[in-house]
Design a protein around this motif. Structure first.
Motif: not given
Length: 176
Positions: A28, A33, A40, A48-49, A52, A57-58, A71, A73-75
């Protein structure tokens, strides 16, 4: 860069999650990305957490049978029909591939990527984050394959083994 990460969806202890968190923070911080299995659960969720939170970007690529673990909260979240399609999509989106600890699915993913690279079908960096010696056996096997003539390219041209997240990211970015 789009960095595809193969790893476990199992809940693991800190000796495996801490290096994954370090790698995700570095990913990050460098503006990359994260492209991953889209879950999740377990180490995938930890990765991922942390990525982010560090500004990455996920892009999650899940699979129909695991849709319930996707998951939120992914973009971008893509759902593949099956595991072979997911593996193809993960590979296609990758500028580089980093492999964290994992089970049979992770082993399947990395061996296919190495087979494609062995045949010159791609030249993307492939890096194994060798947490707590997890990939020592694989390194030994690959070195034996090389020494006994089973590989047309040196192991070092196919894959790099990293001791920590920063080194893994450096190799993924094309560093030596």
């Amino acid at each position: 860069m789009n960095i595809t990460v193969f790893c476990s969806a199992a809940d693991l202890d800190d000796r495996y999650t801490a290096p994954a968190r370090d790698f995700a923070r570095a990913l990050g911080a460098h503006g990359h990305t994260l492209v991953w299995g889209g879950s999740h659960a377990g180490l995938m969720g930890v990765l991922a957490d942390e990525a982010k939170a560090a500004g990455a970007k996920l892009v999650g690529i899940s699979v129909e049978m695991l849709r319930h673990k996707a998951y939120r909260g992914a973009d971008e979240l893509i759902t593949a029909a099956d595991l072979p399609e997911r593996k193809t999509l993960l590979f296609q989106r990758a500028d580089a591939i980093v492999v964290l600890v994992g089970g049979l699915g992770t082993l399947d993913e990395v061996t296919e990527v190495l087979e494609l690279k062995k045949h010159g079908l791609h030249d993307k960096p492939v890096v194994l984050l060798d947490t707590d010696g997890f990939y020592d056996g694989m390194r030994t096997q690959l070195e034996r394959m090389e020494s006994e003539g089973f590989l047309p390219r040196p192991v070092r041209e196919l894959v790099r083994f990293a001791a920590d997240g920063e080194e893994a990211l450096r190799y993924a970015e094309g560093g030596v």
